[in-house]
Design an enzyme around this catalytic site. Structure first.
Site, PDB file in Angstrom:
ATOM      1  N   ARG A  55       0.806  -1.225   0.000  1.00  0.00           N
ATOM      2  CA  ARG A  55       0.000   0.000   0.000  1.00  0.00           C
ATOM      3  C   ARG A  55       0.838   1.273   0.000  1.00  0.00           C
ATOM      4  NH1 ARG A  55      -2.740  -3.925   1.520  1.00  0.00           N
ATOM      5  NH2 ARG A  55      -0.769  -4.469   2.485  1.00  0.00           N
ATOM      6  N   THR A  56       1.784   1.365   0.926  1.00  0.00           N
ATOM      7  CA  THR A  56       2.509   2.632   1.068  1.00  0.00           C
ATOM      8  C   THR A  56       3.327   2.903  -0.189  1.00  0.00           C
ATOM      9  OG1 THR A  56       2.627   2.087   3.415  1.00  0.00           O
ATOM     10  CG2 THR A  56       3.914   3.969   2.673  1.00  0.00           C
ATOM     11  N   ARG A  90      11.011   3.793   3.632  1.00  0.00           N
ATOM     12  CA  ARG A  90      10.594   2.795   4.627  1.00  0.00           C
ATOM     13  C   ARG A  90      11.848   2.049   5.051  1.00  0.00           C
ATOM     14  NH1 ARG A  90       5.498  -1.108   4.699  1.00  0.00           N
ATOM     15  NH2 ARG A  90       4.666   0.915   5.315  1.00  0.00           N
ATOM     16  N   LYS A 117      26.702  -4.360  -0.260  1.00  0.00           N
ATOM     17  CA  LYS A 117      28.163  -4.249  -0.165  1.00  0.00           C
ATOM     18  C   LYS A 117      28.588  -3.553   1.113  1.00  0.00           C
ATOM     19  CE  LYS A 117      28.082  -3.337  -5.122  1.00  0.00           C
ATOM     20  NZ  LYS A 117      28.228  -2.232  -6.077  1.00  0.00           N
TER      21      LYS A 117
HETATM   22  N1   CP Z   1      -0.473  -0.008   5.695  1.00  0.00           N
HETATM   23  C1   CP Z   1       0.756  -0.295   5.212  1.00  0.00           C
HETATM   24  O1   CP Z   1       1.754   0.321   5.617  1.00  0.00           O
HETATM   25  O2   CP Z   1       0.770  -1.287   4.304  1.00  0.00           O
HETATM   26  P1   CP Z   1       2.068  -1.764   3.504  1.00  0.00           P
HETATM   27  O3   CP Z   1       3.007  -2.383   4.514  1.00  0.00           O
HETATM   28  O4   CP Z   1       1.580  -2.727   2.485  1.00  0.00           O
HETATM   29  O5   CP Z   1       2.704  -0.549   2.912  1.00  0.00           O
END
Ligand code: CP
Length: 306
Positions: free
Chosen positions: A55-56, A105, A84
């Site tokens: 999603r994100t 992320r 590396k």
């Molecule tokens: N809600 C959410 O963060 O989903 P993902 O981990 O799929 O990005």
């Protein structure tokens, strides 16, 4: 509005939320009527996703492309120079020379601050380990306000892994600014909400309680569930012990409940039969991710839409 980097939901004050929500509604209209705009046609967005995401990642990609921006990305460490031994700071410093804004992320709590400090361009935390997920809290609060008309005067229930769910942490931090609200955390005894979160919410006059059973729910208006965070359990046997025990079924939903949300992915925490109920809002919630992330990208890059 001075927001240039989004690391924590603590930065999402009520005026900031309202500004983003207003823009998100305009973005929704653009998506529905025209599909896209050229607002960020001269911009390049860097997506650095070192943990799995559907999603994100996809909603940021969709948001950037609907705004006309280009994208460069890293997805997973396997094909990159992290393999590396490159440091996070060095990698982010380099990527920030290739784009105008970075969305990342990252696997460890606190990585977002390290990455933001290294970035020469605006930065968005798209989830840092078990710490925070501030853009998810934007999606969540927007969905609540669109569906129920308010964030105040509500009783919220959170399950089932408030200890490790970054989505629950960030959402509670944002909601705790609103008046006359209560949080009921439901979890196995080993996964109760962290003390820092309970203290912060209590300091802001939120009524907080913790229970180990769905049967103890306190007339919630909103039930917000997130899967047990399998990848963050130091002891896998604890995950196996509880994964099927904590699951919402239609029979267990109190009559008071007006909305059920889940940042997804859903694993075991919500029975499929709940999906048929009109109060099951989690797929509408996921769709809102595009509008909110369009609004956030525009805001951090200093662009307004009429
Ligand atoms: N809600 C959410 O963060 O989903 P993902 O981990 O799929 O990005």
């Amino acid at each position: 509005m001075p927001l240039e980097r989004l690391i924590s939901a603590r930065q999402l004050t009520i005026p900031v939320l309202h500004e983003i929500f207003q823009t998100a509604r305009k973005m929704r209209t653009i998506c529905q009527e025209k599909g896209r705009t050229n607002l960020l046609a001269d911009k390049m967005i860097g997506l650095v996703f070192l943990e799995p995401s559907s999603r994100t990642l996809l909603s940021f990609q969709s948001a950037a492309q609907r705004l006309g921006a280009g994208i460069v990305f890293i997805q997973g460490v396997g094909s990159t120079s992290f393999e590396k031994g490159e440091s996070l700071s060095d990698a982010i410093k380099v990527v920030s020379g290739y784009c105008d804004l970075i969305v990342a992320r990252l696997p460890k709590s606190g990585d977002a601050q390290i990455a933001s400090d290294a970035s020469c361009v605006p930065f968005i935390n798209a989830g840092d380990g078990g710490n925070e997920h501030p853009t998810q809290s934007l999606v969540d609060t927007f969905t609540i306000i669109e569906e129920l008309g308010t964030l105040s005067n509500l009783q919220y229930a959170f399950g089932f892994d408030p200890l490790q769910s970054r989505s629950i942490h960030s959402l509670c931090l944002v909601l705790s600014q609103f008046e006359n609200i209560g949080f009921d955390f439901i979890s196995p005894p080993e996964l109760m909400a962290p003390r820092w979160l309970v203290e912060q919410c209590t300091e802001r006059s939120v009524r907080v309680s913790q229970s180990t059973s769905l049967a103890e729910l306190k007339n919630p208006d909103v039930i917000y569930l997130n899967r047990l965070q399998e990848e963050r359990f130091p002891d896998r046997s604890l995950f196996e012990k509880y994964r099927y025990e904590y699951r919402l079924t239609p029979e267990e939903i109190p009559a008071s409940c007006r909305l059920i949300l889940d940042p997804l992915p859903r694993v075991d925490e919500i029975a499929l039969s709940v999906d048929e109920l009109p109060i099951a809002g989690y797929f509408r919630q996921a769709q809102n991710g595009v509008y909110l992330r369009m609004a956030l990208l525009a805001m951090l890059l200093g662009r307004d839409i009429a």
